[in-house]
Design a protein around this motif. Structure first.
Motif, PDB file in Angstrom:
ATOM      1  N   GLY A  85      33.819   5.201  61.035  1.00 24.58           N
ATOM      2  CA  GLY A  85      32.677   5.607  59.857  1.00 24.58           C
ATOM      3  C   GLY A  85      32.097   4.173  59.450  1.00 24.58           C
ATOM      4  O   GLY A  85      31.455   4.428  58.524  1.00 24.58           O
ATOM      5  N   LEU A  86      31.772   3.224  60.610  1.00 25.41           N
ATOM      6  CA  LEU A  86      30.987   2.019  60.047  1.00 25.41           C
ATOM      7  C   LEU A  86      29.522   2.207  60.064  1.00 25.41           C
ATOM      8  O   LEU A  86      28.834   1.421  59.743  1.00 25.41           O
ATOM      9  N   GLY A  87      29.090   3.063  60.909  1.00 25.60           N
ATOM     10  CA  GLY A  87      27.739   3.163  61.378  1.00 25.60           C
ATOM     11  C   GLY A  87      27.445   4.348  62.198  1.00 25.60           C
ATOM     12  O   GLY A  87      28.443   5.127  62.581  1.00 25.60           O
ATOM     13  N   TYR A  88      26.058   4.613  62.634  1.00 25.25           N
ATOM     14  CA  TYR A  88      25.960   5.696  63.441  1.00 25.25           C
ATOM     15  C   TYR A  88      25.109   4.899  64.520  1.00 25.25           C
ATOM     16  O   TYR A  88      24.556   3.748  64.501  1.00 25.25           O
ATOM     17  N   GLY A  89      25.187   5.591  65.726  1.00 26.78           N
ATOM     18  CA  GLY A  89      24.466   4.735  66.900  1.00 26.78           C
ATOM     19  C   GLY A  89      24.264   5.764  68.189  1.00 26.78           C
ATOM     20  O   GLY A  89      24.807   6.887  67.925  1.00 26.78           O
ATOM     21  N   MET A  90      23.342   5.118  68.924  1.00 23.68           N
ATOM     22  CA  MET A  90      23.107   6.025  70.181  1.00 23.68           C
ATOM     23  C   MET A  90      24.007   5.907  71.107  1.00 23.68           C
ATOM     24  O   MET A  90      24.318   5.018  71.885  1.00 23.68           O
ATOM     25  N   ILE A  91      24.713   6.860  71.637  1.00 24.61           N
ATOM     26  CA  ILE A  91      26.049   7.201  72.258  1.00 24.61           C
ATOM     27  C   ILE A  91      25.698   8.080  73.510  1.00 24.61           C
ATOM     28  O   ILE A  91      25.194   9.029  73.313  1.00 24.61           O
ATOM     29  N   PRO A  92      26.171   7.685  74.591  1.00 24.37           N
ATOM     30  CA  PRO A  92      25.926   8.658  75.725  1.00 24.37           C
ATOM     31  C   PRO A  92      26.632  10.046  75.542  1.00 24.37           C
ATOM     32  O   PRO A  92      27.947   9.857  75.246  1.00 24.37           O
ATOM     33  N   ARG A  93      26.124  11.185  75.779  1.00 27.80           N
ATOM     34  CA  ARG A  93      26.636  12.456  75.648  1.00 27.80           C
ATOM     35  C   ARG A  93      28.012  12.445  76.547  1.00 27.80           C
ATOM     36  O   ARG A  93      28.944  13.125  75.917  1.00 27.80           O
ATOM     37  N   MET A  94      27.952  12.105  77.659  1.00 31.33           N
ATOM     38  CA  MET A  94      29.099  12.036  78.567  1.00 31.33           C
ATOM     39  C   MET A  94      30.440  11.375  78.292  1.00 31.33           C
ATOM     40  O   MET A  94      31.395  11.631  78.473  1.00 31.33           O
ATOM     41  N   GLN A  95      30.113  10.278  77.185  1.00 30.36           N
ATOM     42  CA  GLN A  95      31.238   9.654  76.771  1.00 30.36           C
ATOM     43  C   GLN A  95      31.869  10.241  75.293  1.00 30.36           C
ATOM     44  O   GLN A  95      33.066   9.949  75.160  1.00 30.36           O
ATOM     45  N   VAL A  96      31.343  11.247  74.805  1.00 31.15           N
ATOM     46  CA  VAL A  96      31.927  11.959  73.663  1.00 31.15           C
ATOM     47  C   VAL A  96      32.045  13.399  73.742  1.00 31.15           C
ATOM     48  O   VAL A  96      31.967  14.121  72.776  1.00 31.15           O
TER      49      VAL A  96
END
Lengths: 289, 289
Positions: B231-242
């Protein structure tokens, strides 16, 4: 008194990795940023940064950045007492080992940083380089396996992380059919984090093996685990990182009963304000395993 | 003809990160290793490595290492034709982006590398540095977002990775109560991989926001995800990772419908033997998403 606009220009150039982006971040032209850096160098009588081979502060520039970070941390305390000051939240620059970052770190400090409005600038380093950065003033704190305190900093033990020599059951059947031993260790590909990673060597020495062995190099904790899961090798993995995979049997130990424990120490500047002190209180409450 | 014992001494010093450890790996004394390096420098008429600030090859030393790796790869093909030669398996040095390493990479190449007995030496670099390493001959191949081919290398497109702007639902409630927009972007802490990471800026520009924003810096793909999950921030994350975390609702998009696609290209030396060619065939079969 120093002109802090000049120091902030230097810090922004380093944070943004270039003059043009620093200009964008500061709302200045690129040449205005260059002028501030030059003014700082004239005041100091020596360069504060080098452009080649990569953009980096000189030792003198690093001292200035260190000083700026301490002033920002103290300003933050001041603005708690005088809220109308509205100083920007300083970014807390911390060196830590990769394995902590992919296991317990974010959970341990998340709530506190969120409530304090702290922004983090994390640097991944093995222990000796991390402590050197602390000594040079490049980071405000360092989490590593080295217990040796640095002048001007405090050092607190946080406990130990446990490492197991893990691989897939299929890999173990292929490379360790007779269990751990010289024949297996000589030919089974291991995975090593980097040239300075001594965990694999320590594990082999505990098993009485001192000869050569084949290995992959993978400088990413999560990548390391992915290589092990894909059956490419075995390696020393923190138990905390794979609790579930051990439970389901996806990964198992090549030498059941053998573990390595790595102590962790938190080194941090004294007299750097309440943000770092608060973070330290959070870390003291962590229970490693 | 070159004396390859000298080149191997240089390569081992670099791989082991020092003369003493190189000596252990080669079964030589530290001074015998130093003598070999000196003999190489005398033959060449210039230094092949520098010790400060960190142990590193000179440009000339790098050329020699490059040449040695090519010879090793060709020797491997020879030993397939003449198995009694029994040459050691060469380590394949590859630069790749961190996000590929923590998602699809190990699964895609695992079986092939295992069967070919290939050992990997992975280097994590963002695109421009990775390509520079390929040009300098420091790596045999590079996986990155840059389509620009390098002289002497081939370049193959592998598809695209999809990135989403993600955070916990709790974070989104707190920082994006009215959805994405200037007010939220100005104050919501983001997470950025490093100063050269432009994904967050590209996302904000697509949303029409060009102002400043607070951010954490975290140069680890898995650490980045951990900060977002805490919950520290938002960011661009690969869909494959999540994929799973999106399904369970642990993470959600701060701007539903907004995605960024990053193309990936595989750059590799021509004429470097069948190991690299076989690996390339594996990568061509990958379906990114």
């Amino acid at each position: 008194m120093l002109d802090y606009k000049l120091l902030e220009a230097l810090a922004t150039v380093m944070e943004c990795g270039g003059f043009e982006r620093a200009g964008e971040a500061l709302g200045l032209s690129q040449s205005a940023v260059s002028q501030r850096i030059r003014a700082l160098e004239i005041r100091l009588g020596q360069p504060v940064l080098v452009r080649h081979p990569t953009l980096a502060p000189t030792p003198a520039g690093q001292r200035l950045l260190n000083h700026l970070q301490q002033v920002r941390l103290l300003e933050r305390d001041l603005s708690t007492a005088l809220p109308t000051l509205e100083t920007a939240s300083p970014r807390l620059r911390i060196a830590l080992n990769a394995d902590s970052l992919v296991t317990w770190w974010a959970t341990a400090i998340g709530d506190y940083c969120r409530q304090a409005g702290a922004l983090l600038d994390l640097v991944i380093e093995d222990q000796d380089v991390g402590l050197k950065r602390l000594r040079d003033g490049d980071v405000a704190a360092c989490l590593c396996a080295n217990p040796q305190p640095i002048a001007g900093a405090r050092c607190i033990p946080l406990g130990r992380m446990t490492y197991l020599p893990l691989a897939t059951p299929d890999y173990i059947d292929r490379h360790f059919p007779d269990g751990p031993g010289e024949a297996a260790f000589r030919h089974a590909p291991a995975i090593i984090y980097g040239p300075h990673d001594q965990l694999q060597h320590r594990f082999l020495a505990r098993c009485g093996y001192h000869g050569p062995f084949p290995y992959h190099l993978c400088p990413s904790s999560e990548g390391f685990l992915r290589l092990a899961r894909a059956g490419l090798g075995y390696g020393m993995i923190p138990r905390m990182q794979v609790e579930e995979r051990l439970a389901t049997g996806e990964l198992a130990s090549v030498a059941p009963g053998e573990v390595l424990e790595v102590p962790l120490y938190w080194h941090f500047w004294r007299h750097s304000g309440s943000l770092l002190a608060g973070l330290t209180t959070q870390l003291e409450a962590v229970e490693l395993s």
